[in-house]
Design a protein around this motif. Structure first.
Motif, PDB file in Angstrom:
ATOM      1  N   GLY A  60      30.079  36.957  38.506  1.00  0.00           N
ATOM      2  CA  GLY A  60      28.916  36.645  39.336  1.00  0.00           C
ATOM      3  C   GLY A  60      29.153  36.963  40.794  1.00  0.00           C
ATOM      4  O   GLY A  60      28.268  37.461  41.485  1.00  0.00           O
ATOM      5  N   LEU A  61      30.357  36.678  41.282  1.00  0.00           N
ATOM      6  CA  LEU A  61      30.676  36.998  42.679  1.00  0.00           C
ATOM      7  C   LEU A  61      30.733  38.504  42.875  1.00  0.00           C
ATOM      8  O   LEU A  61      30.290  39.030  43.889  1.00  0.00           O
ATOM      9  CB  LEU A  61      32.006  36.380  43.085  1.00  0.00           C
ATOM     10  CG  LEU A  61      32.073  34.867  43.196  1.00  0.00           C
ATOM     11  CD1 LEU A  61      33.464  34.433  43.636  1.00  0.00           C
ATOM     12  CD2 LEU A  61      31.046  34.350  44.177  1.00  0.00           C
ATOM     13  N   LEU A  62      31.298  39.199  41.909  1.00  0.00           N
ATOM     14  CA  LEU A  62      31.417  40.648  42.004  1.00  0.00           C
ATOM     15  C   LEU A  62      30.030  41.290  42.022  1.00  0.00           C
ATOM     16  O   LEU A  62      29.752  42.156  42.832  1.00  0.00           O
ATOM     17  CB  LEU A  62      32.228  41.169  40.818  1.00  0.00           C
ATOM     18  CG  LEU A  62      32.733  42.590  40.875  1.00  0.00           C
ATOM     19  CD1 LEU A  62      33.632  42.809  42.082  1.00  0.00           C
ATOM     20  CD2 LEU A  62      33.494  42.921  39.601  1.00  0.00           C
ATOM     21  N   ASN A  63      29.163  40.827  41.151  1.00  0.00           N
ATOM     22  CA  ASN A  63      27.814  41.384  41.075  1.00  0.00           C
ATOM     23  C   ASN A  63      26.963  41.016  42.282  1.00  0.00           C
ATOM     24  O   ASN A  63      26.063  41.742  42.651  1.00  0.00           O
ATOM     25  CB  ASN A  63      27.116  40.910  39.801  1.00  0.00           C
ATOM     26  CG  ASN A  63      27.761  41.485  38.561  1.00  0.00           C
ATOM     27  OD1 ASN A  63      28.443  42.495  38.623  1.00  0.00           O
ATOM     28  ND2 ASN A  63      27.556  40.827  37.440  1.00  0.00           N
ATOM     29  N   ARG A  64      27.259  39.871  42.889  1.00  0.00           N
ATOM     30  CA  ARG A  64      26.447  39.414  44.022  1.00  0.00           C
ATOM     31  C   ARG A  64      27.137  39.641  45.370  1.00  0.00           C
ATOM     32  O   ARG A  64      26.695  39.143  46.384  1.00  0.00           O
ATOM     33  CB  ARG A  64      26.121  37.936  43.848  1.00  0.00           C
ATOM     34  CG  ARG A  64      25.253  37.672  42.646  1.00  0.00           C
ATOM     35  CD  ARG A  64      24.955  36.196  42.539  1.00  0.00           C
ATOM     36  NE  ARG A  64      24.212  35.911  41.334  1.00  0.00           N
ATOM     37  CZ  ARG A  64      24.722  35.353  40.239  1.00  0.00           C
ATOM     38  NH1 ARG A  64      25.992  35.036  40.187  1.00  0.00           N
ATOM     39  NH2 ARG A  64      23.981  35.109  39.193  1.00  0.00           N
ATOM     40  N   ASP A  98      30.034  30.550  38.285  1.00  0.00           N
ATOM     41  CA  ASP A  98      30.978  31.656  38.137  1.00  0.00           C
ATOM     42  C   ASP A  98      32.372  31.298  38.642  1.00  0.00           C
ATOM     43  O   ASP A  98      33.372  31.637  38.021  1.00  0.00           O
ATOM     44  CB  ASP A  98      30.468  32.889  38.897  1.00  0.00           C
ATOM     45  CG  ASP A  98      29.165  33.407  38.318  1.00  0.00           C
ATOM     46  OD1 ASP A  98      29.094  33.592  37.093  1.00  0.00           O
ATOM     47  OD2 ASP A  98      28.217  33.606  39.098  1.00  0.00           O
ATOM     48  N   VAL A  99      32.424  30.626  39.786  1.00  0.00           N
ATOM     49  CA  VAL A  99      33.711  30.261  40.386  1.00  0.00           C
ATOM     50  C   VAL A  99      34.440  29.248  39.500  1.00  0.00           C
ATOM     51  O   VAL A  99      35.636  29.362  39.251  1.00  0.00           O
ATOM     52  CB  VAL A  99      33.505  29.703  41.814  1.00  0.00           C
ATOM     53  CG1 VAL A  99      34.774  29.101  42.365  1.00  0.00           C
ATOM     54  CG2 VAL A  99      32.999  30.810  42.737  1.00  0.00           C
ATOM     55  N   ARG A 100      33.720  28.257  39.008  1.00  0.00           N
ATOM     56  CA  ARG A 100      34.324  27.245  38.143  1.00  0.00           C
ATOM     57  C   ARG A 100      34.849  27.866  36.849  1.00  0.00           C
ATOM     58  O   ARG A 100      35.950  27.559  36.398  1.00  0.00           O
ATOM     59  CB  ARG A 100      33.309  26.141  37.826  1.00  0.00           C
ATOM     60  CG  ARG A 100      33.026  25.252  39.018  1.00  0.00           C
ATOM     61  CD  ARG A 100      31.855  24.302  38.751  1.00  0.00           C
ATOM     62  NE  ARG A 100      31.632  23.451  39.893  1.00  0.00           N
ATOM     63  CZ  ARG A 100      32.127  22.214  40.015  1.00  0.00           C
ATOM     64  NH1 ARG A 100      32.827  21.688  39.048  1.00  0.00           N
ATOM     65  NH2 ARG A 100      31.897  21.519  41.107  1.00  0.00           N
ATOM     66  N   LYS A 101      34.072  28.753  36.271  1.00  0.00           N
ATOM     67  CA  LYS A 101      34.479  29.413  35.033  1.00  0.00           C
ATOM     68  C   LYS A 101      35.749  30.241  35.253  1.00  0.00           C
ATOM     69  O   LYS A 101      36.686  30.197  34.450  1.00  0.00           O
ATOM     70  CB  LYS A 101      33.346  30.310  34.522  1.00  0.00           C
ATOM     71  CG  LYS A 101      33.658  31.019  33.234  1.00  0.00           C
ATOM     72  CD  LYS A 101      32.476  31.867  32.795  1.00  0.00           C
ATOM     73  CE  LYS A 101      32.832  32.669  31.559  1.00  0.00           C
ATOM     74  NZ  LYS A 101      31.731  33.559  31.170  1.00  0.00           N
ATOM     75  N   ALA A 102      35.797  30.984  36.348  1.00  0.00           N
ATOM     76  CA  ALA A 102      36.967  31.813  36.642  1.00  0.00           C
ATOM     77  C   ALA A 102      38.209  30.959  36.888  1.00  0.00           C
ATOM     78  O   ALA A 102      39.296  31.283  36.410  1.00  0.00           O
ATOM     79  CB  ALA A 102      36.686  32.698  37.863  1.00  0.00           C
ATOM     80  N   ALA A 103      38.065  29.856  37.621  1.00  0.00           N
ATOM     81  CA  ALA A 103      39.207  28.980  37.896  1.00  0.00           C
ATOM     82  C   ALA A 103      39.748  28.381  36.601  1.00  0.00           C
ATOM     83  O   ALA A 103      40.964  28.326  36.380  1.00  0.00           O
ATOM     84  CB  ALA A 103      38.813  27.882  38.877  1.00  0.00           C
ATOM     85  N   ARG A 104      38.849  27.923  35.728  1.00  0.00           N
ATOM     86  CA  ARG A 104      39.286  27.384  34.428  1.00  0.00           C
ATOM     87  C   ARG A 104      40.051  28.441  33.638  1.00  0.00           C
ATOM     88  O   ARG A 104      41.075  28.160  33.029  1.00  0.00           O
ATOM     89  CB  ARG A 104      38.080  26.915  33.614  1.00  0.00           C
ATOM     90  CG  ARG A 104      37.562  25.581  33.988  1.00  0.00           C
ATOM     91  CD  ARG A 104      36.481  25.114  32.993  1.00  0.00           C
ATOM     92  NE  ARG A 104      35.788  23.979  33.532  1.00  0.00           N
ATOM     93  CZ  ARG A 104      34.647  24.031  34.201  1.00  0.00           C
ATOM     94  NH1 ARG A 104      34.047  25.183  34.399  1.00  0.00           N
ATOM     95  NH2 ARG A 104      34.098  22.942  34.672  1.00  0.00           N
TER      96      ARG A 104
END
Length: 154
Positions: A60-64, A98-104
């Motif tokens: 999500g961060l990459l796309n946004r 997105d950030v929470r998913k990536a950290a997990r």
């Protein structure tokens, strides 16, 4: 004190164990800074870990075209398993999922070493995600991410 020092050693020893695709040669350039909370002193402080080049950047961060951070609490068992994983905070809120998913995913994919006869270790880590669309300026992106990682994650 011994437990916190052991935890810091475990994190540093485990950081090179990632097997995700290397994103450093692709456009855009992304950087992920990782820190662990060192509680071995009277005043806990964040200790920066070696660069993380082989982890998945939050899609999500990459796309946004964004950057973000997450603070994660969890436990590592003597067998090297993660349990009680909790995202304490993440930012910015519009990329929170997105950030929470990536950290997990980073914490769960980490190759935590087995430690026979030891106790469960409690850790707090912070992950900062930054990107630039100019691969030639990757050193600037890394510097920006290091600067970002000393600011509050909110």
């Amino acid at each position: 004190m011994y437990k916190s020092l052991l935890a810091l050693t475990l994190v540093c020893a485990s950081i090179s164990s990632f097997a995700n695709p290397d994103l450093s040669r692709k456009f855009p350039f992304v950087d992920i800074q990782a820190q662990v909370l060192d509680t071995t002193t009277d005043k806990p402080s964040w200790q920066r870990l070696p660069p993380m080049h082989h982890v998945q950047y939050p899609t999500g961060l990459l796309n946004r075209q964004g950057s973000g951070c997450a603070i994660v609490n969890f436990q590592v068992t003597p067998e090297g398993n993660v349990k009680n994983l909790n995202i304490e905070n993440s930012a910015p809120k519009r990329f929170s999922k997105d950030v929470r998913k990536a950290a997990r995913q980073i914490v769960r994919d980490w190759q935590w070493p087995e430690r026979m006869g030891e106790q469960v270790i409690e850790l707090t880590m912070r992950f900062d995600y930054c990107l630039t669309h100019d691969f030639d300026k990757k050193s600037e992106a890394v510097a920006m991410c290091v600067e970002h990682s000393v600011q509050a994650c909110e």
